[in-house]
Design a protein around this motif. Structure first.
Motif, PDB file in Angstrom:
ATOM      1  N   ARG A 153       0.832  -1.211   0.000  1.00  0.00           N
ATOM      2  CA  ARG A 153       0.000   0.000   0.000  1.00  0.00           C
ATOM      3  C   ARG A 153       0.866   1.261   0.000  1.00  0.00           C
ATOM      4  O   ARG A 153       0.540   2.260  -0.662  1.00  0.00           O
ATOM      5  CB  ARG A 153      -0.926  -0.009   1.225  1.00  0.00           C
ATOM      6  CG  ARG A 153      -1.982  -1.118   1.206  1.00  0.00           C
ATOM      7  CD  ARG A 153      -2.983  -0.928   2.344  1.00  0.00           C
ATOM      8  NE  ARG A 153      -3.905  -2.058   2.435  1.00  0.00           N
ATOM      9  CZ  ARG A 153      -3.809  -3.028   3.329  1.00  0.00           C
ATOM     10  NH1 ARG A 153      -2.809  -3.023   4.201  1.00  0.00           N
ATOM     11  NH2 ARG A 153      -4.687  -4.014   3.349  1.00  0.00           N
ATOM     12  N   ALA A 154       1.976   1.219   0.764  1.00  0.00           N
ATOM     13  CA  ALA A 154       2.877   2.372   0.811  1.00  0.00           C
ATOM     14  C   ALA A 154       3.527   2.619  -0.553  1.00  0.00           C
ATOM     15  O   ALA A 154       3.691   3.783  -0.968  1.00  0.00           O
ATOM     16  CB  ALA A 154       3.949   2.148   1.875  1.00  0.00           C
ATOM     17  N   ILE A 155       3.886   1.527  -1.257  1.00  0.00           N
ATOM     18  CA  ILE A 155       4.466   1.671  -2.600  1.00  0.00           C
ATOM     19  C   ILE A 155       3.447   2.304  -3.543  1.00  0.00           C
ATOM     20  O   ILE A 155       3.784   3.172  -4.361  1.00  0.00           O
ATOM     21  CB  ILE A 155       4.922   0.296  -3.132  1.00  0.00           C
ATOM     22  CG1 ILE A 155       6.090  -0.240  -2.302  1.00  0.00           C
ATOM     23  CG2 ILE A 155       5.333   0.393  -4.603  1.00  0.00           C
ATOM     24  CD1 ILE A 155       6.506  -1.652  -2.663  1.00  0.00           C
ATOM     25  N   ARG A 156       2.203   1.881  -3.401  1.00  0.00           N
ATOM     26  CA  ARG A 156       1.150   2.450  -4.270  1.00  0.00           C
ATOM     27  C   ARG A 156       0.951   3.930  -3.984  1.00  0.00           C
ATOM     28  O   ARG A 156       0.826   4.748  -4.904  1.00  0.00           O
ATOM     29  CB  ARG A 156      -0.148   1.682  -4.067  1.00  0.00           C
ATOM     30  CG  ARG A 156      -1.270   2.167  -4.978  1.00  0.00           C
ATOM     31  CD  ARG A 156      -2.532   1.372  -4.744  1.00  0.00           C
ATOM     32  NE  ARG A 156      -3.611   1.827  -5.617  1.00  0.00           N
ATOM     33  CZ  ARG A 156      -4.831   1.323  -5.607  1.00  0.00           C
ATOM     34  NH1 ARG A 156      -5.125   0.324  -4.767  1.00  0.00           N
ATOM     35  NH2 ARG A 156      -5.745   1.797  -6.433  1.00  0.00           N
ATOM     36  N   ARG A 157       0.915   4.300  -2.698  1.00  0.00           N
ATOM     37  CA  ARG A 157       0.739   5.706  -2.353  1.00  0.00           C
ATOM     38  C   ARG A 157       1.916   6.559  -2.825  1.00  0.00           C
ATOM     39  O   ARG A 157       1.758   7.739  -3.173  1.00  0.00           O
ATOM     40  CB  ARG A 157       0.568   5.863  -0.834  1.00  0.00           C
ATOM     41  CG  ARG A 157      -0.771   5.368  -0.300  1.00  0.00           C
ATOM     42  CD  ARG A 157      -1.003   5.848   1.118  1.00  0.00           C
ATOM     43  NE  ARG A 157       0.039   5.372   2.033  1.00  0.00           N
ATOM     44  CZ  ARG A 157      -0.052   4.259   2.748  1.00  0.00           C
ATOM     45  NH1 ARG A 157      -1.137   3.481   2.629  1.00  0.00           N
ATOM     46  NH2 ARG A 157       0.917   3.907   3.561  1.00  0.00           N
ATOM     47  N   ALA A 158       3.131   5.937  -2.831  1.00  0.00           N
ATOM     48  CA  ALA A 158       4.329   6.672  -3.254  1.00  0.00           C
ATOM     49  C   ALA A 158       4.491   6.674  -4.762  1.00  0.00           C
ATOM     50  O   ALA A 158       5.499   7.190  -5.272  1.00  0.00           O
ATOM     51  CB  ALA A 158       5.562   6.067  -2.583  1.00  0.00           C
ATOM     52  N   GLY A 159       3.542   6.108  -5.472  1.00  0.00           N
ATOM     53  CA  GLY A 159       3.631   6.088  -6.931  1.00  0.00           C
ATOM     54  C   GLY A 159       4.767   5.245  -7.452  1.00  0.00           C
ATOM     55  O   GLY A 159       5.305   5.511  -8.545  1.00  0.00           O
ATOM     56  N   GLY A 160       5.156   4.222  -6.678  1.00  0.00           N
ATOM     57  CA  GLY A 160       6.232   3.331  -7.098  1.00  0.00           C
ATOM     58  C   GLY A 160       7.618   3.843  -6.756  1.00  0.00           C
ATOM     59  O   GLY A 160       8.612   3.166  -7.030  1.00  0.00           O
TER      60      GLY A 160
END
Length: 429
Positions: free
Chosen positions: A268-275
């Motif tokens: 989820r954190a990777i998704r919020r950070a846009g990869g």
């Protein structure tokens, strides 16, 4: 006049013979009832009573006080047997004179043994529940009628036993309910009613109160953890490569656990950070660690997992030092055996050799080895096979050293510093 006497005499003989047969029938009834009521399944009777069966409720009430039940049945059985024997002796004395005593003894022994003991008890042991339900009404009456006499007999028996130093009034049940269930499981396994895996599963459920978390936890030496000070890219890489969804996070050294990182939270954190992985802050997404003492039983921990709706805990000793970690899956595996999925690693641990030996890694737990090989290695003083050998040998053995303990032969095959990493085990008997 002589004819009348003969008629009366014949009539007397027929009446006496009929009474003897009736008494033998009652004796058989008492014998079969005793066997059925003591052999009836408490679980099935209890279930039938809960379902509303009046006969089952009577049976349940009767077997609540087995001493009173057996006393009443034995009293009735002895009364009819003694009366039948006395009448038979009188009958045969009339027919055969003084030799009638011998004939009466032989005939009554045969009749009582076959028709009043073996036959009814054989039928009752083959159909205990059915017979118990059928006789419950009449036996309830017998127990009620004989209650005063049985009470007096019970007092005399207990007083006599107390005179020789035995007080049965203070004695509880020799076996607990769990021991009773365990014995039933072993019996069905011995008779072929259960496969080995089912026996282990049912037995493991009963063992949850006796096994502590330290017996099944992942030891700290095998524990995967994440350094909070590592770069975000490295942390993501560790999470992706790990077969586990939850990983402890430490700061500085493994003793200083500050949180638990869940793989889904990382995604989820990777998704919020846009990869952009460098923007991920592990401190923000990790959860608070939960520490439990190593002496906690599996039953207590399972209940705690359910109450907290959590699947993961860190195990500490009395000084607060990290000893390992425990997941809900570890407890479930203790019950049902190893649970493998597509992300588990294939870790070699046990291999059966052609010479009768079993090659075992030192870290293999004794409980897993016993379950796999159907052995009974003692696991009271050690958790792993290497720990058992070290405990028994009272030293850290060198490679090539052999030992024989508890009917098993052990040969050390590999060692790394002070740790036994491999050994061969063979059952001698």
């Amino acid at each position: 006049m002589d004819g009348l006497s003969a008629t009366l005499s014949d009539s007397h003989l027929w009446i006496t013979g009929s009474i003897i047969l009736a008494l033998l029938f009652l004796s058989g009834f008492f014998s079969g009832s005793e066997t059925a009521l003591t052999a009836a399944s408490k679980a099935r009777i209890h279930k039938a009573a809960k379902d509303g069966s009046k006969q089952a409720k009577r049976v349940e009430k009767l077997i609540e006080d087995k001493e009173r039940l057996i006393g009443a049945i034995l009293l009735g059985n002895n009364l009819v047997n003694i009366l039948a024997s006395a009448l038979a002796t009188s009958l045969f004395l009339t027919l055969a004179g003084e030799q009638g005593v011998v004939y009466a003894t032989l005939v009554m022994t045969f009749l009582v043994l076959i028709f009043a003991e073996v036959l009814p008890k054989s039928y009752a042991i083959a159909n205990p529940d059915r017979v118990a339900l059928a006789v419950a009404w009449f036996i309830t009456i017998i127990v009620t009628v004989f209650a005063p006499i049985v009470t007096m007999v019970r007092l005399i028996v207990r007083f006599t036993l107390r005179m020789i130093g035995v007080d049965i009034s203070e004695m509880g049940h020799a076996l607990s309910a769990q021991d009773d269930i365990r014995g039933t499981i072993d019996l069905h396994r011995h008779e072929g009613g259960l496969v080995k895996e089912d026996q282990h599963m049912l037995g493991s459920i009963l063992d949850l109160e006796d096994i502590t978390v330290q017996d099944v936890m992942v030891h700290r030496s095998s524990m995967q953890a994440i350094n909070i000070n590592a770069k975000p890219e490295a942390i993501v890489s560790i999470v992706v490569r790990s077969p586990y969804t939850r990983l402890p996070v430490y700061d500085g050294n493994v003793e200083n656990i500050i949180g638990v990182l869940h793989a889904k939270d990382v995604l989820r954190a990777i998704r919020r950070a846009g990869g952009q992985m460098h923007r991920i802050n592990a401190r923000r997404i990790m959860t608070k660690p939960w520490f439990v003492p190593e002496t906690t039983t599996l039953k207590e921990q399972l209940n705690a997992f359910l109450e907290r709706k959590s699947h993961f805990a860190l195990v500490v000793d009395e000084y607060g030092d990290i000893q390992g970690l425990l997941s809900l899956e570890d407890i479930l595996e203790e019950i049902v055996g190893d649970i493998a999925d597509e992300h588990d690693f294939e870790v070699p641990g046990v291999e059966t050799l052609t010479d009768g030996y079993v090659q075992v890694e030192g870290t293999v737990s004794l409980r897993d080895l016993n379950r796999m090989m159907d052995w009974h290695l003692p696991d009271d003083d050690a958790t792993t096979i290497a720990g058992l050998v070290i405990h028994k040998a009272e030293t850290i053995p060198i490679v090539g050293k052999t030992y024989v303990f508890d009917g098993f032969k052990y040969e050390i095959t590999s060692r790394s510093r002070n740790q036994i990493t491999g050994l061969k085990v063979k059952k001698l008997r």
